[in-house]
Design a protein around this motif. Structure first.
Motif, mmCIF file in Angstrom:
data_model
loop_
_atom_site.group_PDB
_atom_site.id
_atom_site.type_symbol
_atom_site.label_atom_id
_atom_site.label_comp_id
_atom_site.label_asym_id
_atom_site.label_seq_id
_atom_site.Cartn_x
_atom_site.Cartn_y
_atom_site.Cartn_z
ATOM 1 N N THR A 25 -16.127 -3.576 14.417
ATOM 2 C CA THR A 25 -15.119 -3.142 13.308
ATOM 3 C C THR A 25 -13.915 -4.107 13.907
ATOM 4 N N VAL A 26 -13.555 -4.983 12.863
ATOM 5 C CA VAL A 26 -12.575 -5.865 13.221
ATOM 6 C C VAL A 26 -11.328 -5.437 12.313
ATOM 7 N N GLY A 27 -11.123 -4.599 11.649
ATOM 8 C CA GLY A 27 -9.905 -4.255 10.886
ATOM 9 C C GLY A 27 -10.396 -3.061 9.744
ATOM 10 N N PHE A 28 -9.505 -2.703 9.130
ATOM 11 C CA PHE A 28 -9.706 -1.656 8.092
ATOM 12 C C PHE A 28 -9.033 -1.935 6.635
ATOM 13 N N VAL A 29 -9.594 -1.787 5.551
ATOM 14 C CA VAL A 29 -9.144 -2.057 4.281
ATOM 15 C C VAL A 29 -8.345 -0.709 4.169
ATOM 16 N N ARG A 30 -7.061 -0.526 3.945
ATOM 17 C CA ARG A 30 -6.159 0.535 3.852
ATOM 18 C C ARG A 30 -6.216 1.017 2.321
ATOM 19 N N ALA A 31 -7.284 1.509 1.573
ATOM 20 C CA ALA A 31 -7.320 1.478 -0.055
ATOM 21 C C ALA A 31 -6.431 2.512 -0.221
ATOM 22 N N VAL A 32 -6.204 3.545 0.342
ATOM 23 C CA VAL A 32 -5.413 4.677 0.110
ATOM 24 C C VAL A 32 -4.614 4.728 1.465
ATOM 25 N N ASP A 33 -3.257 4.675 1.482
ATOM 26 C CA ASP A 33 -2.646 4.655 2.716
ATOM 27 C C ASP A 33 -1.567 5.839 2.796
ATOM 28 N N TYR A 230 1.063 1.130 -5.464
ATOM 29 C CA TYR A 230 1.141 -0.113 -5.164
ATOM 30 C C TYR A 230 0.469 -0.279 -3.641
ATOM 31 N N LEU A 231 -0.414 -0.976 -3.731
ATOM 32 C CA LEU A 231 -1.267 -1.351 -2.152
ATOM 33 C C LEU A 231 -1.309 -0.046 -1.326
ATOM 34 N N GLY A 265 13.157 -12.026 -27.696
ATOM 35 C CA GLY A 265 14.159 -12.330 -26.677
ATOM 36 C C GLY A 265 13.975 -11.469 -25.331
ATOM 37 N N LYS A 266 12.809 -10.614 -25.352
ATOM 38 C CA LYS A 266 12.590 -9.999 -24.060
ATOM 39 C C LYS A 266 11.434 -10.743 -23.369
ATOM 40 N N LYS A 267 12.026 -10.971 -22.055
ATOM 41 C CA LYS A 267 10.999 -11.770 -21.303
ATOM 42 C C LYS A 267 10.484 -10.795 -20.171
ATOM 43 N N PRO A 268 9.158 -10.844 -19.781
ATOM 44 C CA PRO A 268 8.725 -9.947 -18.699
ATOM 45 C C PRO A 268 9.225 -10.555 -17.217
ATOM 46 N N ILE A 269 9.484 -9.794 -16.374
ATOM 47 C CA ILE A 269 9.884 -9.990 -15.074
ATOM 48 C C ILE A 269 8.636 -10.560 -14.362
ATOM 49 N N ALA A 270 8.598 -11.807 -14.049
ATOM 50 C CA ALA A 270 7.423 -12.533 -13.386
ATOM 51 C C ALA A 270 7.424 -11.926 -11.721
ATOM 52 N N LEU A 271 6.201 -11.837 -11.525
ATOM 53 C CA LEU A 271 5.777 -11.287 -10.297
ATOM 54 C C LEU A 271 5.321 -12.337 -9.254
ATOM 55 N N ALA A 272 5.947 -12.954 -8.353
ATOM 56 C CA ALA A 272 5.208 -14.126 -7.607
ATOM 57 C C ALA A 272 4.104 -13.659 -6.971
ATOM 58 N N GLY A 273 3.030 -14.502 -6.930
ATOM 59 C CA GLY A 273 1.880 -14.373 -6.208
ATOM 60 C C GLY A 273 1.101 -13.168 -6.473
ATOM 61 N N GLU A 274 0.118 -13.119 -5.641
ATOM 62 C CA GLU A 274 -0.824 -11.944 -5.823
ATOM 63 C C GLU A 274 -0.627 -10.889 -4.899
ATOM 64 N N PRO A 275 -1.079 -9.526 -5.220
ATOM 65 C CA PRO A 275 -0.652 -8.394 -4.390
ATOM 66 C C PRO A 275 -1.417 -8.734 -2.692
ATOM 67 N N PRO A 276 -0.897 -8.548 -1.655
ATOM 68 C CA PRO A 276 -1.142 -8.540 -0.446
ATOM 69 C C PRO A 276 -2.402 -8.242 -0.212
ATOM 70 N N SER A 277 -3.214 -8.452 1.104
ATOM 71 C CA SER A 277 -4.445 -7.819 1.389
ATOM 72 C C SER A 277 -4.141 -6.549 1.727
ATOM 73 N N PRO A 278 -4.949 -5.643 1.359
ATOM 74 C CA PRO A 278 -4.973 -4.315 2.039
ATOM 75 C C PRO A 278 -5.389 -4.202 3.396
ATOM 76 N N ASN A 280 -4.694 -6.646 5.721
ATOM 77 C CA ASN A 280 -3.289 -6.848 6.587
ATOM 78 C C ASN A 280 -1.959 -6.967 5.674
ATOM 79 N N PRO A 281 -1.852 -5.542 5.228
ATOM 80 C CA PRO A 281 -0.409 -5.668 4.525
ATOM 81 C C PRO A 281 0.952 -5.861 5.224
ATOM 82 N N PRO A 282 1.941 -6.570 4.442
ATOM 83 C CA PRO A 282 3.188 -6.897 5.023
ATOM 84 C C PRO A 282 3.742 -5.673 5.781
ATOM 85 N N SER A 283 4.615 -6.189 6.849
ATOM 86 C CA SER A 283 5.436 -5.132 7.448
ATOM 87 C C SER A 283 6.476 -4.647 6.532
ATOM 88 N N GLY A 284 7.040 -3.417 6.894
ATOM 89 C CA GLY A 284 7.873 -2.671 6.103
ATOM 90 C C GLY A 284 7.394 -2.560 4.699
#
Length: 319
Positions: A25-33, A230-231, A265-278, A280-284
Motif C-alpha cells: 500500500t503506497v497511498g489511499f484514495v480519499r473518496a469520502v473524507d 467537492y473532493l 449576457g450571462k457567462k459561466p464562471i470558468a474553473l481552471a483545470g481539473e479536480p485534484p487527485s483524491p 494526493n489532495p492539496p494542502s488546506g
C-alpha cells in the motif's frame, strides 16, 4: 424538525492504492473524507458535485454496500458497528437504493416476476400464492402492466427498466431510498416522467429520499436540503432555496453559473483545470487550486463548515 432516518458523522471511505510485486500500500484514495449529514423523515436531501467527488461512494457506504473506513452511521436512531456487515441486516428492509444504470442493475436472466418476488420471499412478506398479486400491484404502482411480469429486462426501454428498479426498491416498503443519479442515463424526455413518479410516490408513501445528482437545475426542483460535495468533503450545506439563491462557497457559485440559461449576457464562471487527485489532495482548502478567491491562508489551513443562519459553508472568504 422531523426525526432523522439516516445520520452520518465524520464518515470516511479510503481505498488503498497498491503497487509492486508484493502489492504494498503506497497511498489511499480519499473518496469520502469526513462527511456528516442528516436525512430527515419525509424529506428529500440532495448531494451534488462533479463526477469523481465521492457522492456515489457516500451513498453506497451509507448502506454498507461499500465498507466505511471510519466514522459513525445511525439508521433510524440506532448506531451501527460499521466494521460488522451483519449490523446492517435488521435495516435492509427499510433502507433501499436505486442505481444509476437501469441496464446493469437488473438480472438479465431473471424474469420481472422473479426480480420483484425475490425480496418478498427472502423477507417472508408474502405467501407463494400471493406473490403474483403483490408483483402486479408493484408494477401498477410504477405505471407498468401486470402482463410484463413474464418478460425479461432486455424487452424494456431504459425508462421502463428504471421504473422496474423503483418497483423493486418499493417491494419491502422502505422508509428511505437512496437515488444514485437515477435519470442521468435516460433520455431527457423520460427524465421528467421518472422524477415525477418518484415524487408522487414520496408524497403518497411518506418516503425520505437521498438524491444524488450532478444536475443543480434538477436538485433545485426536487430537494428540500442540499449538500455540495467537492473532493470527498461537504463544502456547503443548507435548505435548497437558500443555498441556490445565495451561495456562499465559490464552488457552489461556479456550479450554478454553469447551468444553461436563455438569459443573454450571462457567462459561466470558468474553473481552471481539473479536480485534484483524491490520492494526493492539496494542502488546506482542496478547492484553492481552482478558486478565483484563493489566498495564502487557503493553502495553510483547512476551512471547516461554519454556520451562517440556516446554511453552512467551508470557506475563509465566502461569496
Amino acid at each position: 424538525m422531523s426525526a432523522a432516518l439516516l445520520e452520518l458523522e465524520n464518515l470516511k471511505v479510503h481505498f488503498p492504492v497498491q503497487s509492486g510485486v508484493f502489492r504494498r500500500t503506497v497511498g489511499f484514495v480519499r473518496a469520502v473524507d469526513g462527511v456528516s449529514l442528516r436525512v430527515a423523515a419525509g424529506e428529500v436531501t440532495a448531494i451534488v458535485g462533479e463526477s469523481g467527488c465521492g457522492k456515489s461512494t457516500l451513498g453506497l457506504a451509507a448502506l454498507g454496500l461499500v465498507a466505511p473506513t471510519s466514522g459513525a452511521i445511525r439508521l433510524a436512531g440506532q448506531s451501527l458497528d460499521i466494521h460488522r456487515p451483519a449490523a446492517w441486516k435488521p435495516f435492509r428492509r427499510k433502507f433501499q437504493i436505486i442505481f444509476q444504470d437501469p441496464y446493469s442493475s437488473l438480472n438479465p436472466r431473471a424474469t420481472i416476476f422473479e426480480t420483484l418476488a425475490e425480496p418478498l420471499i427472502i423477507h417472508k412478506l408474502a405467501k407463494r400464492s400471493e406473490l403474483r398479486d403483490r408483483v402486479a400491484s408493484l408494477l401498477a404502482r410504477v405505471g407498468l402492466e401486470a402482463d410484463y411480469m413474464s418478460r425479461y429486462p432486455h424487452a424494456f426501454s431504459g425508462g421502463q427498466r428504471q421504473r422496474l428498479s423503483i418497483a423493486r426498491a418499493l417491494a419491502l416498503e422502505p422508509q428511505l431510498i437512496i437515488c444514485d443519479e437515477i435519470v442521468s442515463a435516460l433520455d431527457v424526455s423520460v427524465q421528467a416522467q421518472i422524477i415525477n413518479l418518484l415524487l408522487d410516490l414520496k408524497r403518497e408513501l411518506g418516503l425520505a429520499l437521498l438524491f444524488i445528482s450532478h444536475d443543480l437545475a434538477l436538485v433545485r426542483n426536487v430537494s428540500d436540503h442540499v449538500n455540495v460535495m467537492y473532493l470527498g468533503k461537504i463544502v456547503e450545506s443548507g435548505p435548497t432555496p437558500l443555498v441556490l439563491r445565495k451561495p456562499r462557497h465559490p464552488y457552489t457559485n461556479a456550479l450554478l453559473a454553469s447551468i444553461p440559461t436563455l438569459q443573454r449576457g450571462k457567462k459561466p464562471i470558468a474553473l481552471a483545470g481539473e479536480p485534484p487527485s483524491p490520492v494526493n489532495p492539496p494542502s488546506g482548502c482542496a478547492f484553492r487550486t481552482r478558486c478565483i478567491r484563493a489566498q495564502e491562508r487557503c493553502a495553510a489551513e483547512t476551512p471547516l463548515l461554519t454556520t451562517d443562519g440556516d446554511a453552512q459553508a467551508a470557506c475563509f472568504f465566502p461569496m
